[in-house]
Design a protein around this motif. Structure first.
Motif, short mmCIF file in Angstrom:
data_model
loop_
_atom_site.label_atom_id
_atom_site.label_comp_id
_atom_site.label_asym_id
_atom_site.label_seq_id
_atom_site.Cartn_x
_atom_site.Cartn_y
_atom_site.Cartn_z
N GLN A 18 99.82 -79.59 36.80
CA GLN A 18 100.33 -78.38 36.15
C GLN A 18 100.38 -78.60 34.64
O GLN A 18 100.87 -79.62 34.17
CB GLN A 18 101.73 -78.05 36.66
CG GLN A 18 102.38 -76.86 35.95
CD GLN A 18 103.84 -76.69 36.32
OE1 GLN A 18 104.17 -76.55 37.49
NE2 GLN A 18 104.73 -76.73 35.33
N ASN A 19 99.86 -77.63 33.89
CA ASN A 19 99.85 -77.70 32.43
C ASN A 19 100.33 -76.38 31.85
O ASN A 19 99.88 -75.31 32.27
CB ASN A 19 98.44 -77.99 31.90
CG ASN A 19 97.88 -79.28 32.47
OD1 ASN A 19 98.17 -80.35 31.98
ND2 ASN A 19 97.08 -79.17 33.52
N ASN A 20 101.27 -76.46 30.92
CA ASN A 20 101.78 -75.27 30.22
C ASN A 20 101.66 -75.48 28.73
O ASN A 20 101.98 -76.55 28.21
CB ASN A 20 103.25 -75.02 30.58
CG ASN A 20 103.46 -74.86 32.08
OD1 ASN A 20 103.93 -75.78 32.73
ND2 ASN A 20 103.10 -73.73 32.62
N ILE A 21 101.21 -74.44 28.04
CA ILE A 21 101.05 -74.49 26.59
C ILE A 21 101.80 -73.31 25.99
O ILE A 21 101.62 -72.16 26.42
CB ILE A 21 99.57 -74.41 26.18
CG1 ILE A 21 98.74 -75.47 26.92
CG2 ILE A 21 99.42 -74.59 24.67
CD1 ILE A 21 97.25 -75.30 26.76
N LEU A 22 102.67 -73.59 25.01
CA LEU A 22 103.36 -72.54 24.27
C LEU A 22 102.60 -72.29 22.98
O LEU A 22 102.34 -73.22 22.22
CB LEU A 22 104.80 -72.94 23.97
CG LEU A 22 105.67 -73.27 25.19
CD1 LEU A 22 107.10 -73.59 24.75
CD2 LEU A 22 105.67 -72.14 26.19
N ILE A 23 102.24 -71.03 22.75
CA ILE A 23 101.39 -70.67 21.61
C ILE A 23 102.17 -69.78 20.65
O ILE A 23 102.84 -68.84 21.07
CB ILE A 23 100.13 -69.94 22.08
CG1 ILE A 23 99.35 -70.82 23.07
CG2 ILE A 23 99.24 -69.55 20.91
CD1 ILE A 23 98.19 -70.10 23.72
N GLY A 24 102.08 -70.09 19.34
CA GLY A 24 102.64 -69.20 18.34
C GLY A 24 104.14 -69.34 18.15
O GLY A 24 104.81 -68.37 17.80
N SER A 27 106.97 -66.65 22.05
CA SER A 27 105.69 -67.35 22.01
C SER A 27 104.84 -66.91 23.18
O SER A 27 105.34 -66.36 24.17
CB SER A 27 105.90 -68.87 22.06
OG SER A 27 106.36 -69.26 23.34
N GLY A 28 103.54 -67.18 23.07
CA GLY A 28 102.67 -67.00 24.20
C GLY A 28 102.74 -68.20 25.12
O GLY A 28 103.06 -69.31 24.69
N VAL A 29 102.47 -68.00 26.41
CA VAL A 29 102.52 -69.07 27.40
C VAL A 29 101.23 -69.07 28.21
O VAL A 29 100.83 -68.03 28.73
CB VAL A 29 103.72 -68.91 28.36
CG1 VAL A 29 103.74 -70.04 29.38
CG2 VAL A 29 105.02 -68.88 27.59
N VAL A 30 100.58 -70.22 28.29
CA VAL A 30 99.38 -70.38 29.10
C VAL A 30 99.68 -71.43 30.17
O VAL A 30 100.22 -72.49 29.87
CB VAL A 30 98.17 -70.82 28.26
CG1 VAL A 30 96.96 -71.12 29.15
CG2 VAL A 30 97.81 -69.74 27.24
N GLY A 62 97.24 -68.76 34.24
CA GLY A 62 98.20 -67.72 33.91
C GLY A 62 98.33 -67.56 32.40
O GLY A 62 98.13 -68.51 31.64
N ALA A 63 98.67 -66.36 31.97
CA ALA A 63 98.88 -66.08 30.55
C ALA A 63 100.02 -65.07 30.44
O ALA A 63 100.08 -64.11 31.20
CB ALA A 63 97.62 -65.54 29.89
N GLY A 64 100.91 -65.31 29.47
CA GLY A 64 102.04 -64.41 29.32
C GLY A 64 102.75 -64.63 28.01
O GLY A 64 102.21 -65.23 27.07
N VAL A 65 103.99 -64.14 27.94
CA VAL A 65 104.75 -64.22 26.71
C VAL A 65 106.22 -64.41 27.03
O VAL A 65 106.73 -63.93 28.04
CB VAL A 65 104.55 -62.92 25.88
CG1 VAL A 65 105.08 -61.70 26.63
CG2 VAL A 65 105.19 -63.03 24.51
N THR A 66 106.91 -65.18 26.18
CA THR A 66 108.37 -65.28 26.24
C THR A 66 108.94 -64.36 25.17
O THR A 66 108.31 -64.10 24.14
CB THR A 66 108.86 -66.71 25.99
OG1 THR A 66 108.51 -67.12 24.66
CG2 THR A 66 108.23 -67.68 26.98
N PHE A 67 110.16 -63.88 25.39
CA PHE A 67 110.78 -63.00 24.41
C PHE A 67 112.30 -63.17 24.48
O PHE A 67 112.86 -63.44 25.54
CB PHE A 67 110.39 -61.54 24.67
CG PHE A 67 110.49 -61.14 26.11
CD1 PHE A 67 111.67 -60.61 26.63
CD2 PHE A 67 109.39 -61.29 26.95
CE1 PHE A 67 111.75 -60.25 27.97
CE2 PHE A 67 109.48 -60.93 28.29
CZ PHE A 67 110.67 -60.41 28.79
N SER A 68 112.95 -63.04 23.33
CA SER A 68 114.40 -63.18 23.27
C SER A 68 114.93 -62.45 22.04
O SER A 68 114.18 -62.08 21.14
CB SER A 68 114.80 -64.66 23.20
OG SER A 68 114.37 -65.23 21.98
N GLN A 69 116.24 -62.28 22.00
CA GLN A 69 116.87 -61.61 20.87
C GLN A 69 117.42 -62.59 19.85
O GLN A 69 117.50 -62.30 18.68
CB GLN A 69 118.00 -60.70 21.37
CG GLN A 69 117.51 -59.52 22.17
CD GLN A 69 118.64 -58.60 22.59
OE1 GLN A 69 119.80 -58.99 22.63
NE2 GLN A 69 118.31 -57.36 22.90
#
Length: 292
Positions: free
Chosen positions: A228-234, A208-211, A195-202
């Protein structure tokens, strides 16, 4: 995190299947027949024209060689106990796969008793879910929606969107979201999820990106291995602050007919004062299907 990637790579490389006429590894196989059915059993003996396969449900079956397309090695010896499927394929430990909850079914999960989750399958392609702190949902709550489709017999894709609210104190409620595209390749008992995606907030938490990379393999009729492995990018947080950089986990799911127990070791990877650190944590959860 490297350990998680190596584990997944090694597991993929060790996937075994049998083609008629080749040597086989002793163990339990799923035999794919030309008529499209799957037969689970073990080799007893073979000759140039047929194979004798021992099944737990129907006893010994004599099959002509030309009726077997392939056979996938799924585990060790057959057991006398019941064979329970992975009844919760739509979830790794805390992250989703591209599988969908069953239509018109409700699922409940409790993690550490402190956190609860409900998932509901509305159609075969759409589901919703919510997670909350059991005693005080105002402190932590999430809402999610997932839309998924089956591209081929072994490939599924989905889009998962999630809102997350965390109360840091009485005055501050931090809200952010996660949108992630997911692909799962394999079957219910052995698959890989990417999976690949992004988190966002105000405010409060940087975007950050999420893999996500996950691996599922059934080991015995009632036991499934999950990684299960999750990586936060940026991450855009100042170096002097502590923030989560990723999460690696591995453990077992004890399957039963309508419920399951998960136990795993979590390795959150975080940055503190410019250094990468980790602290292993145990993970325990119980999940049950409500409805049909």
């Amino acid at each position: 995190m490297l350990l998680g990637f190596l584990l997944i790579s090694k597991s993929r490389a060790q996937e075994v299947y049998y083609e008629p006429g080749q040597a086989h590894i002793p163990g339990t196989y799923d035999f794919l027949l030309k008529n499209g059915t799957t037969l689970r059993g073990q080799f007893v003996r073979r000759d140039s024209a047929s194979y004798l396969i021992r099944t737990k449900k129907d006893g010994d079956q004599l099959l002509p060689v030309n009726t077997i397309v392939r056979a996938d090695l799924i585990g060790g010896t057959l057991r006398s106990g019941p064979d329970y499927p992975n009844g919760f394929p739509f979830r790794l430990f805390v992250m989703p796969t591209a599988y969908m909850p069953e239509k018109r079914s409700l699922y409940f999960q409790s993690s550490y008793v402190l956190f609860s989750r409900l998932d509901a399958g509305f159609t075969k392609n759409f589901s919703v879910g919510t997670t909350f702190q059991t005693l005080n949902p105002r402190n932590f709550h999430t809402f999610s929606a997932k839309y998924g489709v089956k591209l081929t017999e072994r490939t599924r894709v989905a889009l998962n969107v999630q809102y997350i609210g965390i109360r840091l104190n009485e005055q501050l409620l931090t809200r952010f979201g996660l949108a992630q595209g997911i692909a799962t390749v394999g079957n219910l008992e052995r698959n890989i999820t990417v999976g690949a995606g992004v988190t966002f907030s105000q405010k409060g938490i940087a975007s950050s990106g999420v893999v996500t990379i996950g691996y599922v393999r059934k080991l015995t009729p009632d036991l499934t291995f999950i990684n299960q492995n999750n990586i936060l990018i940026g991450e855009s947080i100042e170096p002097q602050y502590t923030y989560l950089a990723g999460l690696s986990s591995a453990g077992l799911r004890f399957n039963r007919r309508r419920h399951a127990f998960d136990t795993a070791l979590l390795l959150p990877v975080y940055s503190s004062n410019g250094l990468i650190r980790t602290s292993p944590l145990p993970y325990l959860s119980y999940q049950v299907r409500i409805g049909k």
